[in-house]
Design an enzyme around this catalytic site. Structure first.
Site, short mmCIF file in Angstrom:
data_model
loop_
_atom_site.label_atom_id
_atom_site.label_comp_id
_atom_site.label_asym_id
_atom_site.label_seq_id
_atom_site.Cartn_x
_atom_site.Cartn_y
_atom_site.Cartn_z
CE1 TYR A 207 -62.43 -48.82 -82.89
CE2 TYR A 207 -60.13 -48.36 -82.41
CZ TYR A 207 -61.34 -48.06 -82.20
OH TYR A 207 -62.00 -47.08 -81.55
CB SER A 208 -56.21 -48.76 -84.60
OG SER A 208 -55.34 -47.69 -84.64
CB ALA A 209 -52.81 -50.36 -87.55
CB SER A 211 -59.58 -48.96 -89.84
OG SER A 211 -60.30 -47.98 -90.66
#
Length: 536
Positions: A207-209, A211
C-alpha cells in the site's frame, strides 16, 4: 499485542524450531497463528549500516526442540520520523530486518497455503508492519493465505545515496530498502513451505510506498532468469510506478546538504565521510534529515536494482512482454480522495515557489519544471483549491497515484498485456475510519485498508461486511489462490468502482484522459520513459 493466545511451536526442519502464538476467540477457538520478528537477514548495524542486507548463514537455526526460538513479539522499528515529525526513538531498532508471519488456522490445502508478501507504506520514510491485525480476516473470510509482512530500512538508512559513496563498492550500497524487500521475498520463497505455504504461489503487494516498492520488486523480478523468478501476482494499491528515479549525480545535492547539517567536512575522503556517518547515533541522523530542503530519501537510478531506462520499458512494451511471458497478473487502483492525506506530508508554504521547491524533494528538477508549467501555466492558484497546500495535495496524489498509475495501465494495454490487469476505484469507506480521518475526507488515502484486510483490527458492521465481501474481498481471495476473479469490467482500462453508497459498477475510467496527458508531459522530459533505450 495483548490478545488472548496460547503458545504455538512449529518445526522448521533444518532451520530449527520456533515458538509463536495461536490467537484465540472468546470461546478459546483458534483464529490464526502468528510469528513476530523472525529475522530474514543479519543485523544491518555498525560497520554494516548502509551495506546490502546479508543472508542468514546456511547453518543458521532459529531454535531447538528443547529451546525453540521465541517469536511472539514484533519486528524491529527502523529509526524514523513520525507522520508529524514526532520522534519516538525509545522504540527504534536498526536491527529491523525481520518479518511477521500470519498463518490461517487449520490444515493447509494441497500444495500449501497461498502466500502474500505485504510491503508496508509510509512514503519510504516511515512505517512498520506492526499495525497489521489479520485475526478476523483469516478466521471469517475466504481470503485464507499466509501473509508475510517484513520490515525494511527506511529514509536515510534505506535510501541514502551519492556517487562518492557509491564509488566505495562493497563498503556502501544504494536502494537498500529495496534490497531488503527483495531478500525478504527470497527468504519467503526459500522457507515458507516450512510454515505450510506454497512457495510456487507468491503474490507481492503493498500500500502507498509499499505499492511503489511492489512495482520496483516486480521490475527487478522480471529482470532475473525465469529460474530465479518468484513473483506470480502483484497488488499495487494506492500508488503507481512513479517516475524514473533521480540519478546518482542528481542526489549529490541532498547528500551535501545532509553533510552540512551534520557538520561533516566536505574535505574528508568518501571513506572518511562514511565512517563519520556510521559513528552517529540514529537520533542525530533523523533530526538532521527533517530540516533538509531535500528531506525525502527515495530510490535512485543506480543501474543495479533500478535499471537505466526502466520507465521506458513500459512505453516500449518490454515490460508488458515480460509480464506476458510469465503471466504475472496485477490488481491496481486508488481511493477517490487520496489528496487529503497526501497534502499533509511536508506541505509547502502558501506560495507557488514553495510548492515548486517541495516537489524537488521527491522528483528530478526537469520533471518539477514540467509539472508546474502544466498545472499552473498562469501562475495562479487553481479554482478548486483554497491554498497552495491544497494544490500540492492534489498534484502529489496525481503523480504518486492517479495519473502515473493510468500511464502504466495504458502502456500494458497498448502492448498486449491488458488481460493481466484489473483496475479499481474506491469511493466508500467503513464507519471505523472515522476514528482516524475526518468524515469530510471521504475515501482518502489508507481508508481502504479496512476493505482489503477485513477491518484490519477494527470491527465492520454486518452490512459493511456484505459490501466489502461482494465488492472486493472474495475476489482478493480468488486472486491470491490464482483463480479467475470475474472482475466484471468489459475492457482492461475500465474500472471496478465501489460507489459511496456501497454499490458496485464497472465502467469507463473518466480520469484516464487527464492521467495520460500528464504521463506524456513527463515522458517528454524523460521522467516516464522516452529518453533511454529499454533494457530488460
Amino acid at each position: 499485542m495483548d490478545w488472548p493466545s496460547k503458545p504455538y511451536v512449529r518445526d522448521l526442519e533444518f532451520r530449527g524450531y520456533v515458538e509463536g502464538l495461536t490467537y484465540l476467540d472468546d470461546n478459546s477457538q483458534p483464529l490464526c497463528h502468528f510469528f513476530g520478528g523472525i529475522p530474514y537477514a543479519l543485523p544491518p548495524v555498525g560497520a554494516n549500516r548502509w551495506r546490502r542486507p546479508r543472508s542468514l548463514a546456511p547453518c543458521f537455526r532459529y531454535g531447538t526442540s528443547v529451546s525453540p526460538g521465541k517469536y511472539t513479539g514484533n519486528c524491529g522499528l527502523c529509526p524514523q520520523p513520525g507522520f508529524g515529525e514526532d520522534l519516538n526513538e525509545k522504540s527504534w531498532d536498526e536491527d529491523c530486518l525481520q518479518t511477521n508471519i500470519w498463518i490461517p488456522a487449520g490444515d493447509p490445502p494441497e500444495g500449501g497455503w497461498p502466500v502474500l508478501v505485504w510491503i508496508h507504506g509510509g512514503f519510504l520514510q516511515f512505517g512498520t508492519p506492526r499495525d497489521m491485525d489479520l485475526r478476523a480476516m483469516l478466521r471469517e473470510t475466504s481470503c485464507k493465505a499466509i501473509v508475510v509482512t517484513p520490515a525494511y530500512r527506511l529514509n536515510v538508512f534505506g535510501f541514502l545515496a551519492s556517487p562518492e559513496l557509491a564509488s566505495l563498492n562493497t563498503e556502501f550500497a544504494t536502494n537498500l530498502g529495496f534490497w531488503d524487500q527483495r531478500l525478504a521475498i527470497e527468504w519467503t520463497w526459500q522457507n515458507i513451505n516450512y510454515f505450510g505455504g506454497n512457495a510456487s504461489n507468491i503474490t507481492v503487494g503493498g500500500y502507498s510506498a509499499g505499492s511503489h516498492s511492489t512495482f520496483h520488486q516486480l521490475a527487478y523480478d522480471l529482470g532475473v532468469p525465469q529460474s530465479k523468478s518468484i513473483i506470480r501476482r502483484v497488488l499495487m494499491l494506492s500508488n503507481g510506478p512513479g517516475m524514473q528515479p533521480k540519478s546518482l549525480d542528481e542526489v549529490q545535492e541532498q547528500f551535501d546538504e545532509l553533510l552540512k547539517a551534520l557538520q561533516i567536512p566536505t574535505t574528508l575522503s568518501p571513506a572518511e565521510r562514511l565512517e563519520k556517518l556510521r559513528s552517529l547515533d540514529a537520533k542525530a541522523l533523523i533530526k538532521a534529515t527533517i530540516g533538509l530542503q531535500h528531506h525525502q530519501f527515495r530510490a535512485v537510478t543506480d543501474g543495479s536494482f533500478v535499471r537505466q531506462g526502466l520507465m521506458n520499458e513500459l512505453d516500449s512494451g518490454v515490460f508488458a512482454r515480460k509480464m506476458r511471458e510469465r503471466n504475472v497478473k496485477i490488481i491496481m487502483g486508488e481511493c477517490s480522495n487520496e489528496h487529503f492525506v497526501y497534502g499533509q506530508w511536508h506541505p509547502p508554504k502558501n506560495t507557488l515557489d514553495s510548492l515548486f521547491q517541495r516537489l524537488q524533494a521527491d522528483y528530478p528538477l526537469s520533471a518539477c519544471k514540467a509539472l508546474v508549467k502544466h498545472y499552473y501555466s498562469d501562475g495562479k492558484l487553481p479554482k478548486n483549491c483554497k491554498t497552495w497546500k491544497d494544490a500540492f495535495g492534489h498534484m502529489y496524489a496525481d503523480i504518486q497515484i492517479h495519473h502515473l498509475e493510468r500511464g502504466m495501465a495504458d502502456a500494458l494495454v497498448r502492448h498486449g498485456a491488458g488481460d493481466l490487469l484489473s483496475r479499481y476505484r474506491i469511493e466508500w469507506r467503513a464507519k471505523c475510519c472515522d476514528k482516524k480521518w475526518p468524515k469530510n475526507w471521504g475515501a482518502t488515502h489508507g481508508s481502504d485498508m479496512a476493505i482489503w484486510f477485513w477491518g484490519n483490527g477494527e470491527k465492520l458492521g454486518a452490512e459493511e461486511k456484505r459490501v466489502v465481501r461482494e465488492a472486493f474481498h472474495d475476489k482478493l481471495g480468488r486472486f491470491l489462490r490464482g483463480e479467475d476473479m470475474h472482475w466484471g469490467t468489459e475492457h482492461p482500462l475500465h474500472i471496478r468502482r465501489l460507489k459511496p453508497d456501497g454499490t458496485v459498477v464497472c465502467e469507463a475510467d473518466d480520469r484516464l484522459e487527464r492521467g495520460l496527458e500528464v504521463w506524456k508531459v513527463l515522458q517528454h522530459v524523460g521522467a516516464t520513459g522516452g529518453s533511454h533505450k529499454a533494457r530488460l
